[in-house]
Motif scaffolding. Sequence first.
Motif, PDB file in Angstrom:
ATOM      1  N   VAL A 192       0.868  -1.171   0.000  1.00 19.25           N
ATOM      2  CA  VAL A 192       0.000   0.000   0.000  1.00 19.25           C
ATOM      3  C   VAL A 192       0.907   1.223   0.000  1.00 19.25           C
ATOM      4  CG1 VAL A 192      -2.022  -1.026   1.098  1.00 19.25           C
ATOM      5  CG2 VAL A 192      -0.187  -0.082   2.543  1.00 19.25           C
ATOM      6  N   ARG A 194       1.158   5.825  -0.288  1.00 23.69           N
ATOM      7  CA  ARG A 194       0.488   7.121  -0.325  1.00 23.69           C
ATOM      8  C   ARG A 194       1.478   8.167  -0.787  1.00 23.69           C
ATOM      9  NH1 ARG A 194      -3.202  10.698   3.929  1.00 23.69           N
ATOM     10  NH2 ARG A 194      -4.552  11.306   2.207  1.00 23.69           N
ATOM     11  N   ILE A 196       1.595  12.406  -1.422  1.00 25.69           N
ATOM     12  CA  ILE A 196       0.910  13.686  -1.278  1.00 25.69           C
ATOM     13  C   ILE A 196       1.769  14.745  -1.963  1.00 25.69           C
ATOM     14  CG2 ILE A 196       0.090  15.451   0.320  1.00 25.69           C
ATOM     15  CD1 ILE A 196      -0.473  13.209   2.345  1.00 25.69           C
ATOM     16  N   CYS A 203       5.642  14.248  -0.871  1.00 27.43           N
ATOM     17  CA  CYS A 203       6.016  13.274   0.152  1.00 27.43           C
ATOM     18  C   CYS A 203       5.432  11.932  -0.286  1.00 27.43           C
ATOM     19  CB  CYS A 203       5.455  13.651   1.519  1.00 27.43           C
ATOM     20  SG  CYS A 203       6.290  15.051   2.295  1.00 27.43           S
ATOM     21  N   ALA A 205       5.079   7.574   0.936  1.00 24.26           N
ATOM     22  CA  ALA A 205       5.323   6.512   1.909  1.00 24.26           C
ATOM     23  C   ALA A 205       4.675   5.239   1.397  1.00 24.26           C
ATOM     24  CB  ALA A 205       4.749   6.880   3.277  1.00 24.26           C
ATOM     25  N   HIS A 207       4.121   0.756   2.439  1.00 19.46           N
ATOM     26  CA  HIS A 207       4.372  -0.456   3.213  1.00 19.46           C
ATOM     27  C   HIS A 207       4.332  -1.635   2.255  1.00 19.46           C
ATOM     28  CE1 HIS A 207       4.011   1.610   6.993  1.00 19.46           C
ATOM     29  NE2 HIS A 207       2.776   1.997   6.744  1.00 19.46           N
ATOM     30  N   LEU A 209       4.649  -5.901   2.054  1.00 16.19           N
ATOM     31  CA  LEU A 209       4.698  -7.179   2.771  1.00 16.19           C
ATOM     32  C   LEU A 209       5.255  -8.251   1.840  1.00 16.19           C
ATOM     33  CD1 LEU A 209       1.211  -7.298   4.601  1.00 16.19           C
ATOM     34  CD2 LEU A 209       3.398  -6.439   5.472  1.00 16.19           C
ATOM     35  N   PRO A 226       9.327  15.390   4.545  1.00 12.37           N
ATOM     36  CA  PRO A 226       9.720  16.773   4.263  1.00 12.37           C
ATOM     37  C   PRO A 226      11.239  16.962   4.364  1.00 12.37           C
ATOM     38  CG  PRO A 226       8.744  16.585   6.437  1.00 12.37           C
ATOM     39  CD  PRO A 226       8.552  15.256   5.782  1.00 12.37           C
TER      40      PRO A 226
ATOM     41  N   GLN B 149      -0.212  16.675   6.743  1.00 17.26           N
ATOM     42  CA  GLN B 149      -1.133  15.601   6.350  1.00 17.26           C
ATOM     43  C   GLN B 149      -0.491  14.266   6.672  1.00 17.26           C
ATOM     44  OE1 GLN B 149      -2.157  16.955   2.137  1.00 17.26           O
ATOM     45  NE2 GLN B 149      -3.753  15.448   2.552  1.00 17.26           N
ATOM     46  N   LEU B 150      -1.266  13.336   7.173  1.00 15.32           N
ATOM     47  CA  LEU B 150      -0.689  12.039   7.541  1.00 15.32           C
ATOM     48  C   LEU B 150      -0.446  11.192   6.289  1.00 15.32           C
ATOM     49  CD1 LEU B 150      -2.730  11.075  10.726  1.00 15.32           C
ATOM     50  CD2 LEU B 150      -0.598  12.382  10.522  1.00 15.32           C
ATOM     51  N   LEU B 151       0.763  10.649   6.188  1.00 16.59           N
ATOM     52  CA  LEU B 151       1.136   9.779   5.079  1.00 16.59           C
ATOM     53  C   LEU B 151       0.961   8.311   5.448  1.00 16.59           C
ATOM     54  CD1 LEU B 151       4.595  11.283   4.116  1.00 16.59           C
ATOM     55  CD2 LEU B 151       2.749  10.953   2.487  1.00 16.59           C
ATOM     56  N   ALA B 152       1.615   7.933   6.538  1.00 20.58           N
ATOM     57  CA  ALA B 152       1.700   6.513   6.870  1.00 20.58           C
ATOM     58  C   ALA B 152       1.969   6.345   8.359  1.00 20.58           C
ATOM     59  CB  ALA B 152       2.824   5.846   6.073  1.00 20.58           C
ATOM     60  N   VAL B 153       1.451   5.264   8.894  1.00 22.61           N
ATOM     61  CA  VAL B 153       1.710   4.884  10.280  1.00 22.61           C
ATOM     62  C   VAL B 153       2.263   3.471  10.266  1.00 22.61           C
ATOM     63  CG1 VAL B 153       0.701   4.493  12.562  1.00 22.61           C
ATOM     64  CG2 VAL B 153      -0.221   6.295  11.102  1.00 22.61           C
ATOM     65  N   THR B 223      -1.199  -4.839   6.621  1.00 21.26           N
ATOM     66  CA  THR B 223      -1.287  -3.472   6.111  1.00 21.26           C
ATOM     67  C   THR B 223      -2.755  -3.091   5.987  1.00 21.26           C
ATOM     68  OG1 THR B 223      -1.190  -4.188   3.798  1.00 21.26           O
ATOM     69  CG2 THR B 223       0.896  -3.552   4.842  1.00 21.26           C
ATOM     70  N   VAL B 224      -3.012  -1.801   6.228  1.00 21.65           N
ATOM     71  CA  VAL B 224      -4.373  -1.279   6.187  1.00 21.65           C
ATOM     72  C   VAL B 224      -4.380   0.001   5.362  1.00 21.65           C
ATOM     73  CG1 VAL B 224      -6.390  -0.625   7.560  1.00 21.65           C
ATOM     74  CG2 VAL B 224      -4.594  -2.044   8.600  1.00 21.65           C
ATOM     75  N   ASP B 228      -9.446   7.710   4.128  1.00 24.62           N
ATOM     76  CA  ASP B 228      -8.875   9.037   3.898  1.00 24.62           C
ATOM     77  C   ASP B 228      -7.520   8.976   3.195  1.00 24.62           C
ATOM     78  OD1 ASP B 228      -7.337   7.989   5.907  1.00 24.62           O
ATOM     79  OD2 ASP B 228      -7.641   9.619   7.336  1.00 24.62           O
ATOM     80  N   GLY B 229      -7.100   7.774   2.788  1.00 23.82           N
ATOM     81  CA  GLY B 229      -5.837   7.649   2.054  1.00 23.82           C
ATOM     82  C   GLY B 229      -4.664   7.230   2.918  1.00 23.82           C
ATOM     83  N   LEU B 230      -4.806   7.346   4.236  1.00 24.57           N
ATOM     84  CA  LEU B 230      -3.722   6.936   5.134  1.00 24.57           C
ATOM     85  C   LEU B 230      -3.438   5.445   4.973  1.00 24.57           C
ATOM     86  CD1 LEU B 230      -1.898   7.742   7.589  1.00 24.57           C
ATOM     87  CD2 LEU B 230      -3.803   7.080   9.056  1.00 24.57           C
ATOM     88  N   VAL B 231      -2.165   5.072   5.038  1.00 27.62           N
ATOM     89  CA  VAL B 231      -1.804   3.656   5.017  1.00 27.62           C
ATOM     90  C   VAL B 231      -1.074   3.317   6.316  1.00 27.62           C
ATOM     91  CG1 VAL B 231      -1.755   3.408   2.505  1.00 27.62           C
ATOM     92  CG2 VAL B 231       0.336   4.121   3.705  1.00 27.62           C
ATOM     93  N   ALA B 232      -1.338   2.122   6.834  1.00 27.71           N
ATOM     94  CA  ALA B 232      -0.732   1.707   8.097  1.00 27.71           C
ATOM     95  C   ALA B 232      -0.220   0.282   7.974  1.00 27.71           C
ATOM     96  CB  ALA B 232      -1.749   1.794   9.237  1.00 27.71           C
ATOM     97  N   GLY B 256       4.161  12.241   8.501  1.00 24.21           N
ATOM     98  CA  GLY B 256       3.280  13.194   7.839  1.00 24.21           C
ATOM     99  C   GLY B 256       4.084  14.113   6.937  1.00 24.21           C
ATOM    100  N   THR B 257       3.376  14.974   6.234  1.00 24.97           N
ATOM    101  CA  THR B 257       4.081  15.895   5.350  1.00 24.97           C
ATOM    102  C   THR B 257       4.840  16.962   6.137  1.00 24.97           C
ATOM    103  OG1 THR B 257       2.098  17.255   5.167  1.00 24.97           O
ATOM    104  CG2 THR B 257       2.426  15.567   3.468  1.00 24.97           C
TER     105      THR B 257
END
Lengths: 333, 352
Positions: A192, A194, A196, A203, A205, A207, A209, A226, B149-153, B223-224, B228-232, B256-257
């Motif tokens: 997955v 993302r 932005i 930016c 990111a 993951h 597997l 950043p 903005q959150l990118l990934a966790v 992975t999730v 809202d587009g966030l990936v974890a 995040g950005t």
Amino acid sequence: MSKETVVALIGAGGIAEFHLPALLTTGARVVVWSQEGAPELVRRFGGEIAGSFEEALGVADVVDVATPTDTHHALASAALLAGKDVILEKPVARTAEQVSDLRRLSAETGRRVFPGHVVRYFPEYATLHAAVRDKVAGELAVLRFVRSGAFPARSAWFADPARSGGIILDLMIHDIDIARWIAGEVRRVSAVARRIDSEGDVCEAAHVLLEHDSGAITHVAGVWGPPHIDFTTEYSVAGTGGVLSHSSSATKGLVADVRPGGGPPPSVPASASATSPFALEVADFLRAREAGEDARVTFEDGARAAEIALAAIESTTTGQPVLLDAVGAGTRG
Amino acid sequence: MAEPLRVGIVSFAHPHALSYVAELRQLAGVAVRVTDPGPWRDGDDRGRALAARLGVDYADDLDDLLAWGPDAVVIASENARHRADVERAAAAGAHILCEKPLATTLDDAHAIRDAVRAAGVTLTVAYPVRFARAFGELRELHASGRLGQLLAVRGSNNGKLPGDRAWFTDEELSGGGALMDHVVHVADLVDGLAGADPVAVTAVVNSTLHDVPAGLETAGLVTVAYADGLVAAIDCSWSRPASAPTWGGLRISVAGTGGSVDVDFFGRSVQGIAADDGRAIELPYAPGTDGDLIGEFLRAARTGVQGEPDVEGGIRTVAVALAARESARSGRTVTLTRGADGRLTFTPDAGS
């Protein structure tokens, strides 16, 4: 060395700044050709300037391709067809077709391709590999790798996925290669991601597997954040014998807290060794070439890492895991 | 003097129940009574004998406990028994604290929601890490905009093989292995930070570590992707060696950005090395958060005003764990959708 090795370094961008001094430490004669930046690079580190790609190819024993990813296939192909061995910066190519074609060309010409998976020459990863080989962690179960730094804004092509492949193919391929080196062949991959892009500030990111043939499972995390963030790496490898882990931010040999100054954070992580990992890498390549032996990382390793990364990218668009075929056969749907 | 708040505890199945007893007993104005009728495995330290040793009142069974008229009930039974216990306690008008994960099926999770809604009682999900001061700081950093903005966790919740209660490795009661045990804590922190619905879940597992019943996962990576587009990504593995000095820990890193934040919730410790055998000494000193969780539960019970983590968050987070189990089984990414009835359902991709 019986005869001075002549290396044609193609490219004068970010990674060439590491390759050129590394090549010069081996005692090789280096001629540099690049569409731009070659005079400045040679002024800083040494070497000579070639007037054209053909001129560089003509004098070279080895061609070091250190250019944007989407040009790797054409330049490496030209070098192989001219009968030269190739040092090829990772990823070995931008598409699976290009990877297969380089595999075919290398076999047909009988020339060597050494892929620049320099992380295998960073001591924290070499130490991990040796420990796993010595069964310190027992049978491997679950592995995690993290690579996080600022978005590479130094050159525009990184931000164009059509050219760079984005974070998975450019950055995370390092840990994909290490995971495969440590835990063996990969049979399935998912990812997955993302990205932005706010007014040109990108930016990214992702993951990834991996499922290895052994049954071990791996998570590879990548962040291009950043401009101010430090380049950091981490890993954690758990098996029946215990857990091996490392964090570059928690394991610093030197911590300085001095008056702010200097430029932005480095684009590659600091290494603990006095000799740069790039110097270890090219020395290993040139030694392996002379001796007719495998280097620590082979073309097939680089080809597999690229195929896994490309399958991960495919997974981000299809939304499903991708099965990988046996070595050399690419992917199946 | 006002009547004390009556708090019932259903079952010692989850060892956290012991911590809740300890927290509740030190509070003024709270009366505590436990029931733990079982069944449980011979030799487990549970039931009336454990209650007596803890010095807490005991009820013979759930009927007996509910006849006491509790204002609030802690559900700490085996995961698969949560639904039945919540339905009974809610119907009796008690506010609920439910141990995680909320349930072992999405049907049960939604039934729990329907039960507390119908009864008009609050339900707090037992996610104590939510109450860690560091999580509050992370939320503030996000709310202030400094994280961008959150990118990934990415999060890891690695512990030892749960050894003190056999049901954790009994799929009938637990709903699964490491995926059911440890995905939800990290998922809840992501939920508390961003709150979006999970839309796609992929998991890989194995049983390489530990000697467990066949097919039960002891390591898992998930992975999730969120709406809202966030990936974890979550490592839920029971990968902490049994010989380790502490149970394990929970970390998350948020990118995040605007930058990144790393939190090691159990990382603060005095560290050392023993002279006799060289073993690592690790003495964590971060204050526990069970007391804060109990505090929130009692606040909700006294006021009737729902707080966090609520039943909807409990559903979103257990949906991630359940979808992960389905993905590990099928080898496919599982898609989650929210229907017109407000229920989350997951379907393996139509192409599977």
